[in-house]
Design a protein around this motif. Structure first.
Motif, short mmCIF file in Angstrom:
data_model
loop_
_atom_site.label_atom_id
_atom_site.label_comp_id
_atom_site.label_asym_id
_atom_site.label_seq_id
_atom_site.Cartn_x
_atom_site.Cartn_y
_atom_site.Cartn_z
N ASP A 12 47.66 42.60 -35.82
CA ASP A 12 46.96 41.31 -35.71
C ASP A 12 45.97 41.12 -36.86
O ASP A 12 45.81 40.02 -37.41
CB ASP A 12 46.24 41.21 -34.37
CG ASP A 12 47.22 41.06 -33.21
OD1 ASP A 12 48.40 40.64 -33.47
OD2 ASP A 12 46.88 41.41 -32.06
N GLU A 13 45.24 42.23 -37.21
CA GLU A 13 44.26 42.18 -38.31
C GLU A 13 44.94 41.85 -39.64
O GLU A 13 44.43 41.10 -40.46
CB GLU A 13 43.53 43.51 -38.42
CG GLU A 13 42.47 43.69 -37.32
CD GLU A 13 41.84 45.07 -37.37
OE1 GLU A 13 42.13 45.84 -38.32
OE2 GLU A 13 41.08 45.39 -36.46
N LYS A 14 46.12 42.43 -39.86
CA LYS A 14 46.85 42.18 -41.11
C LYS A 14 47.25 40.70 -41.22
O LYS A 14 47.15 40.10 -42.27
CB LYS A 14 48.11 43.06 -41.19
CG LYS A 14 47.81 44.50 -41.53
CD LYS A 14 49.09 45.29 -41.57
CE LYS A 14 48.83 46.76 -41.88
NZ LYS A 14 50.04 47.54 -41.89
N THR A 15 47.66 40.14 -40.16
CA THR A 15 48.07 38.71 -40.16
C THR A 15 46.87 37.80 -40.43
O THR A 15 46.98 36.78 -41.11
CB THR A 15 48.72 38.33 -38.80
OG1 THR A 15 47.84 38.75 -37.73
CG2 THR A 15 50.06 39.02 -38.65
N LYS A 16 45.64 38.16 -39.89
CA LYS A 16 44.43 37.35 -40.11
C LYS A 16 44.02 37.37 -41.60
O LYS A 16 43.63 36.37 -42.18
CB LYS A 16 43.28 37.87 -39.25
CG LYS A 16 43.41 37.47 -37.80
CD LYS A 16 42.27 38.10 -36.98
CE LYS A 16 42.42 37.75 -35.51
NZ LYS A 16 41.34 38.35 -34.68
N LYS A 17 44.07 38.55 -42.21
CA LYS A 17 43.72 38.67 -43.63
C LYS A 17 44.62 37.84 -44.52
O LYS A 17 44.21 37.22 -45.49
CB LYS A 17 43.79 40.15 -44.06
CG LYS A 17 42.61 40.95 -43.55
CD LYS A 17 42.78 42.42 -43.95
CE LYS A 17 41.63 43.28 -43.40
NZ LYS A 17 41.78 44.67 -43.75
N PRO B 21 50.51 51.33 -23.10
CA PRO B 21 49.86 52.60 -23.44
C PRO B 21 48.86 52.43 -24.58
O PRO B 21 48.94 51.48 -25.35
CB PRO B 21 51.02 53.51 -23.84
CG PRO B 21 52.26 52.87 -23.34
CD PRO B 21 51.97 51.40 -23.26
N ALA B 22 47.94 53.39 -24.74
CA ALA B 22 46.85 53.29 -25.73
C ALA B 22 47.39 53.25 -27.15
O ALA B 22 46.88 52.49 -28.01
CB ALA B 22 45.91 54.49 -25.57
N GLU B 23 48.42 54.01 -27.45
CA GLU B 23 48.97 54.05 -28.82
C GLU B 23 49.58 52.71 -29.21
O GLU B 23 49.38 52.21 -30.32
CB GLU B 23 50.04 55.14 -28.91
CG GLU B 23 49.45 56.55 -28.80
CD GLU B 23 50.53 57.61 -28.78
OE1 GLU B 23 51.73 57.25 -28.89
OE2 GLU B 23 50.19 58.80 -28.68
N GLU B 24 50.27 52.09 -28.26
CA GLU B 24 50.89 50.79 -28.54
C GLU B 24 49.82 49.70 -28.73
O GLU B 24 50.00 48.79 -29.56
CB GLU B 24 51.83 50.40 -27.38
CG GLU B 24 53.10 51.25 -27.35
CD GLU B 24 54.05 50.79 -26.25
OE1 GLU B 24 53.83 49.70 -25.71
OE2 GLU B 24 55.02 51.54 -25.95
N VAL B 25 48.72 49.82 -27.97
CA VAL B 25 47.60 48.83 -28.11
C VAL B 25 46.99 48.89 -29.51
O VAL B 25 46.72 47.87 -30.15
CB VAL B 25 46.52 49.08 -27.02
CG1 VAL B 25 45.28 48.24 -27.28
CG2 VAL B 25 47.10 48.79 -25.64
N LYS B 26 46.78 50.15 -30.00
CA LYS B 26 46.20 50.32 -31.36
C LYS B 26 47.12 49.73 -32.42
O LYS B 26 46.67 49.07 -33.36
CB LYS B 26 45.98 51.82 -31.63
CG LYS B 26 44.79 52.40 -30.88
CD LYS B 26 44.70 53.91 -31.15
CE LYS B 26 43.56 54.52 -30.34
NZ LYS B 26 43.47 55.98 -30.57
N LEU B 27 48.40 49.97 -32.31
CA LEU B 27 49.37 49.44 -33.28
C LEU B 27 49.39 47.92 -33.26
O LEU B 27 49.47 47.27 -34.31
CB LEU B 27 50.78 49.98 -32.97
CG LEU B 27 51.04 51.48 -33.22
CD1 LEU B 27 52.33 51.91 -32.60
CD2 LEU B 27 51.07 51.75 -34.75
N LYS B 28 49.26 47.35 -32.09
CA LYS B 28 49.27 45.88 -31.97
C LYS B 28 48.03 45.26 -32.61
O LYS B 28 48.10 44.23 -33.29
CB LYS B 28 49.35 45.50 -30.48
CG LYS B 28 49.80 44.08 -30.26
CD LYS B 28 50.07 43.83 -28.80
CE LYS B 28 50.65 42.42 -28.63
NZ LYS B 28 50.87 42.06 -27.23
#
Length: 353
Positions: A346-351, A335-342
């Motif tokens: 991912d961005e937090k892990t890259k930073k 679902p769209a909400e789960e995609v946004k959370l994922k």
């Protein structure tokens, strides 16, 4: 010495035996007694008669058995010195005739033993009731009779319409009371309980001179079942000295109605009309009973239910939106909400790297 001591008999005291010295000249007259015996006792009496003659011979009393007549006779002799011996011999043959065995009946010749033959046949009217009460006296497997024998120190024999008892005078008195009460529809267990209490009280020397009424149980009669009332109650009419009025004859009735003065032809016509009217009523009733089968039964009214009220209103717009969202999705996509959370995770892990 206290008066109470003079009135009471000391324990173990016995009257001295009557001997020849008391009556050396013997008896002046000869006395005899005879009694009949039933046919079924003949075989037993033939066997034990020598023993009877021997027992009575010690008291110088002759005994004769007549099988043809079916009787037993006892007579005194010149050697008889005891005047009461003939009375004891009479009781002995009476007991033998009443089915008492010789071993018990011979005890009547002792000084401290007496006998009592209680007639119970005429105390109860109905035969069935008499048999039931006689069986109650015996008890289950003879237990009631055995208990009575132990308490009174008497031998009791229930045979036919009589009860034969043999023992001490005090015991015979109690036996007679119990037997008569049983025939009057008082259960023997009540009297047995009373006798047991008296036996225990007699052991205490202090209570011998006192009244035992406060210790003895008092049994009251209770009629639990009420008398059944008859279905048809006959009510008595008021007494009148005048006789009832004479019923009217057929001629009187015809005179009162005027039929008496009609001609024969008119009478017959009237009778025919009455007969036809009765027949018509009977046919009408029969026809009504036949037509009952063709009358349809009354049906119950059908209750209509409001379908509109029960049905749920469907929201068409909400269904259309669901279909649109489903078309946008790919098979197996999140679902769209789960995609946004994922993506945010991912961005937090890259930073951090």
């Amino acid at each position: 010495v206290d008066e109470s001591e003079l009135l009471t008999v000391p324990d173990g005291w016995k009257e001295p035996a009557f001997t020849r010295e008391d009556n050396p000249k013997g008896l002046l007259e000869e006395s005899s007694f005879a009694t009949l015996f039933p046919k079924y006792r003949e075989a037993y009496l033939k066997e034990c008669w020598p023993l009877v003659q021997k027992a009575l011979g010690e008291h110088y009393v002759n005994a004769a058995l007549d099988l043809i007549e079916g009787s037993m006779t006892v007579t005194t002799t010149k050697k008889t010195f005891d005047p009461y011996a003939i009375i004891r011999a009479r009781d002995l043959i009476k007991l033998l005739a009443r089915s008492v065995p010789f071993e018990q009946a011979v005890r009547i010749l002792q000084d401290d033993v007496a006998c009592d033959i209680i007639k119970i046949g005429s105390l109860v009217r109905k035969r069935e009731t008499f048999i039931k009460r006689r069986a109650r006296l015996l008890g289950p497997k003879g237990s009631t009779l055995k208990a009575l024998e132990l308490l009174t120190n008497c031998y009791i024999m229930v045979q036919g319409n009589t009860v034969s008892a043999l023992g001490p005078f005090s015991g015979l008195k109690e036996v007679r009371k119990v037997v008569l009460d049983t025939m009057k529809n008082i259960h023997p267990i009540y009297n047995i309980k009373t006798l047991m209490i008296k036996r225990e009280l007699a052991k205490d020397p202090e209570l011998r001179t006192q009244s035992w009424e406060r210790f003895l149980p008092k049994f009251k009669r209770k009629n639990l079942k009420k008398r059944k009332e008859p279905k048809k109650k006959n009510t008595k009419k008021e007494y009148t000295p005048f006789p009832p009025p004479q019923p009217e004859s057929q001629i009187d009735k015809e005179l009162a109605s005027g039929e008496y003065f009609l001609k024969e032809r008119q009478k017959k016509r009237k009778q025919m009309e009455e007969r036809k009217a009765k027949q018509a009523d009977a046919v009408k009733r029969r026809q009504e009973e036949r037509n009952k089968a063709f009358i349809p039964p009354k049906e119950k009214p059908v209750v209509k239910t409001n379908k509109a009220a029960t049905e749920k209103k469907i929201d068409i717009e909400a269904i259309k939106e669901k279909v649109k969202n489903a078309k946008k999705k790919k098979l197996g996509a999140l679902p769209a909400e789960e995609v946004k959370l994922k993506m945010a995770a991912d961005e937090k892990t890259k930073k951090k790297k």
